[in-house]
Design an enzyme around this catalytic site. Structure first.
Site, short mmCIF file in Angstrom:
data_model
loop_
_atom_site.label_atom_id
_atom_site.label_comp_id
_atom_site.label_asym_id
_atom_site.label_seq_id
_atom_site.Cartn_x
_atom_site.Cartn_y
_atom_site.Cartn_z
N SER A 189 0.86 -1.19 0.00
CA SER A 189 0.00 0.00 0.00
C SER A 189 0.89 1.23 0.00
CB SER A 189 -0.88 0.01 1.26
OG SER A 189 -1.55 1.24 1.42
N TYR B 3 -2.63 -0.44 11.06
CA TYR B 3 -2.70 -0.92 9.68
C TYR B 3 -1.44 -0.52 8.93
CZ TYR B 3 -3.63 -0.84 4.71
OH TYR B 3 -3.51 -0.99 3.35
#
Length: 278
Positions: A133, A146
Site C-alpha cells: 500500500s 494498519y
C-alpha cells in the site's frame, strides 16, 4: 506446460480483478483462493482453479500450496493479496484486533512466501508479487496499526527481493493508493467501533471517517481495482518486472509530498485534512 499462479484473497477487490485479468492471459493456470470457495465459484466457471485458503490457518496454507505443487511441481507465481485494514487510534485500538490484523497482513503473508520458496528454488524460477500500500510509506492518523503492517510488507519485500534473486526469483511490491473495494467500508466500520462516542478522540475519528468517505468517492483520488490488477499483470508477465509499482497518480503525489515536506510540514497538512467540518 502452463505457469501456475496462486492468488490469495480472490473473493473481491484487487484479488478478484487480478484473477479475471490473468485468466485472459495465455500460458497461465490461475488458482483463485478464498476462505469460502463458494464466494469465487464464478471464477471457477470462468476457468480458474478454485481452492480454499485461509492465511491465518497453517493447515489451509500448506494444503493449498501442496495442491498446486502436485499438479505443476512448483508455484510459478504467488500473488500475496489477502489483507484488510483495522482502524482506530493507537490508544483506543483493541490489541487483540491488532494481533488479528498482523496475523493476516504480516504473518500469513510471510508464511505463504515461506511455503512457495522451496519449490521455486528447485525450479530455478518464480515470481512473488506482494500487494502492499502507499500506506507502507505514508502514515495517516487513526490507521497507525494498519500502516505498521504495510511498513512490514515493504521491509520483508525488500529483503526477499535481494535474498532470492540468485535463485531466479523476481519479487515485486505493488503499492496502491485509494482503491474502491470493501477496504474503505471495513476501515470505517472498525474505526467507529474502536472508541467511545464521547471519548477523547471522538472528533478525530469523525473527521477521519468523513475524510475517507470523501476521498473514496473522488474520481481523482481513488481508482477501480483493475488499475492495480494491471500493475500486477505487468509484474507477472514482464521480462524485467519492476521492484515497486505505485498505483494511482494521487498515491505517487502523496508519497513524494511526504518525502519532501518532512514530518513537520506533513503534520500541518494532516491537521488541515483531518479537521472536522461539522
Amino acid at each position: 506446460m502452463t505457469t501456475a499462479v496462486l492468488i490469495t484473497g480472490a473473493s473481491s477487490g484487487i484479488g478478484r480483478a487480478t484473477a479475471e485479468r490473468l485468466l485472459a492471459q495465455p500460458g497461465f493456470t490461475v488458482y483463485a483462493t478464498a476462505r469460502q470457495p463458494e464466494a469465487i465459484a464464478d471464477l471457477g466457471r470462468a476457468g480458474a482453479k478454485v481452492l480454499a485458503l485461509d492465511v491465518t490457518d497453517e493447515a489451509s496454507m500448506v494444503a493449498a500450496v501442496g495442491a498446486v505443487e502436485e499438479q505443476h511441481g512448483s508455484v510459478g507465481v504467488l500473488i500475496n493479496n489477502a489483507g484488510y485494514g483495522e482502524y482506530g487510534t493507537i490508544e483506543e485500538a483493541e490489541l487483540d484486533a491488532v494481533r488479528r490484523q498482523f496475523e493476516t497482513n504480516v504473518f500469513g503473508f510471510s508464511r505463504m512466501i515461506q511455503l512457495v520458496l522451496p519449490g521455486m528454488r528447485a525450479a530455478g524460477a518464480g515470481r512473488i508479487v506482494n500487494i502492499g500500500s502507499m500506506g507502507g510509506r505514508v502514515t495517516f492518523p487513526v490507521g497507525g496499526y494498519y500502516h505498521a503492517t504495510k511498513y512490514a510488507v515493504e521491509a520483508i519485500t525488500d529483503a526477499l527481493r535481494f535474498e532470492t534473486a540468485p535463485f531466479g526469483i523476481h519479487t515485486s511490491l505493488i503499492a496502491p493508493g485509494l482503491i474502491r473495494t470493501g477496504f474503505g467500508a471495513t476501515a470505517s466500520r472498525t474505526l467507529a467501533a474502536s472508541g467511545k462516542a464521547a471519548g477523547p478522540y471522538a472528533a478525530l475519528r469523525a473527521a477521519a471517517d468523513e475524510q475517507m468517505a470523501t476521498s473514496y468517492a473522488s474520481p481523482v483520488l481513488a481508482a477501480e481495482p483493475d488499475a492495480v490488477a494491471s500493475a500486477v499483470e505487468h509484474a507477472v508477465t514482464s521480462r524485467r518486472p519492476r521492484p515497486r509499482y505505485t498505483v494511482t497518480p494521487a498515491a505517487k503525489a502523496i508519497v513524494q509530498s511526504r518525502r519532501f515536506l518532512g514530518s513537520g510540514l506533513f503534520d500541518a497538512y494532516l491537521r488541515l485534512q483531518f479537521k472536522s467540518k461539522k
